[in-house]
Motif scaffolding. Structure first.
Motif, short mmCIF file in Angstrom:
data_model
loop_
_atom_site.label_atom_id
_atom_site.label_comp_id
_atom_site.label_asym_id
_atom_site.label_seq_id
_atom_site.Cartn_x
_atom_site.Cartn_y
_atom_site.Cartn_z
N ALA A 17 20.50 15.51 38.16
CA ALA A 17 19.66 14.63 37.33
C ALA A 17 18.23 15.14 37.32
CB ALA A 17 19.69 13.20 37.86
N ASP A 18 17.55 14.90 36.23
CA ASP A 18 16.14 15.24 36.15
C ASP A 18 15.29 14.04 36.56
OD1 ASP A 18 16.37 17.35 33.18
OD2 ASP A 18 16.70 17.77 35.30
N ASN B 154 13.03 14.18 28.75
CA ASN B 154 13.75 13.23 27.91
C ASN B 154 15.02 13.81 27.31
OD1 ASN B 154 12.04 11.06 28.27
ND2 ASN B 154 10.86 11.42 26.42
N TYR B 155 15.11 15.13 27.27
CA TYR B 155 16.22 15.75 26.56
C TYR B 155 16.88 16.83 27.40
CZ TYR B 155 14.07 13.51 22.51
OH TYR B 155 13.56 12.59 21.64
N CYS B 156 18.15 17.15 27.05
CA CYS B 156 18.83 18.32 27.59
C CYS B 156 18.10 19.55 27.03
CB CYS B 156 20.28 18.32 27.16
SG CYS B 156 21.23 16.90 27.78
N PRO B 157 18.23 20.71 27.68
CA PRO B 157 19.11 20.99 28.81
C PRO B 157 18.57 20.45 30.13
CG PRO B 157 17.85 22.94 28.25
CD PRO B 157 17.55 21.92 27.21
N LEU B 158 19.49 20.32 31.06
CA LEU B 158 19.19 19.76 32.36
C LEU B 158 18.46 20.78 33.22
CD1 LEU B 158 19.97 17.11 33.89
CD2 LEU B 158 21.98 18.34 34.70
N LYS B 159 17.44 20.33 33.92
CA LYS B 159 16.71 21.22 34.83
C LYS B 159 17.26 21.09 36.25
CE LYS B 159 12.63 20.46 31.99
NZ LYS B 159 13.34 19.48 31.15
N GLY B 160 17.54 19.88 36.68
CA GLY B 160 18.12 19.66 38.00
C GLY B 160 17.09 19.40 39.09
N ASP B 161 16.48 18.22 39.07
CA ASP B 161 15.55 17.85 40.14
C ASP B 161 16.27 17.21 41.32
OD1 ASP B 161 13.41 16.92 37.50
OD2 ASP B 161 13.11 18.63 38.82
N TYR B 162 17.42 16.62 41.03
CA TYR B 162 18.23 15.98 42.07
C TYR B 162 19.66 16.50 41.95
CZ TYR B 162 14.34 12.69 41.78
OH TYR B 162 13.08 12.12 41.73
N TRP B 163 20.32 16.66 43.13
CA TRP B 163 21.64 17.28 43.14
C TRP B 163 22.61 16.52 44.03
CZ3 TRP B 163 22.84 21.69 40.33
CH2 TRP B 163 21.76 22.33 39.72
N GLY B 164 23.87 16.53 43.61
CA GLY B 164 24.93 16.06 44.49
C GLY B 164 25.39 17.19 45.40
N GLN B 165 26.39 16.88 46.21
CA GLN B 165 26.86 17.86 47.20
C GLN B 165 27.87 18.83 46.61
OE1 GLN B 165 28.08 14.85 46.89
NE2 GLN B 165 30.31 15.08 47.06
#
Length: 125
Positions: free
Chosen positions: A98-99, A106-117
């Motif tokens: 998640a950003d 506000n829009y894709c593409p996703l940068k990835g500030d938070y990550w799952g395992q």
């Protein structure tokens, strides 16, 4: 604190289907652009699919278009990735990401500030 927990990975035969889930806590789903990355052994991380925060627009990598579908359930605070017609080349660890809620994201593409395992998906006969 925002947390992402993936589930639903596993071993499937070519042509089969899997549905990945990403349970989100510590925030509301509508506050974030959110989606999925994957990384196969020896390969770079690839953005697979994303839902934009601002308008709900959906993005898919060319490699999965027509086979994967991203969706979200705001009541359950969960994002899904339905994967159909799976191929051996879809084998990878799949990560929900998640950003941050900034207006810059506000829009894709996703940068990835938070990550799952991550959850392993293996497509093999």
């Amino acid at each position: 604190q925002l947390q992402l927990v993936e589930s639903g990975g596993g071993l499937v035969q070519p042509g089969g289907s899997l549905r990945l889930s990403c349970a989100v806590s510590g925030t509301t789903l509508n506050s974030h652009t959110i989606g999925w990355f994957r990384q196969a052994p020896g390969k770079e991380r690839e953005g697979v699919s994303c839902i934009s925060k601002r308008d709900g627009g959906k993005y898919y990598a060319d490699s999965v278009k027509g086979r994967f579908t991203i969706s979200k359930d705001n009541a359950k605070n969960t994002v899904y990735l339905q994967m159909n017609s799976l191929k051996p080349e879809d084998t990878a660890v799949y990560y929900c990401a998640a950003d941050s809620p900034s207006w810059l994201n506000n829009y894709c593409p996703l940068k990835g500030d938070y990550w799952g395992q991550g959850t392993q998906v293996t497509v093999s006969s």
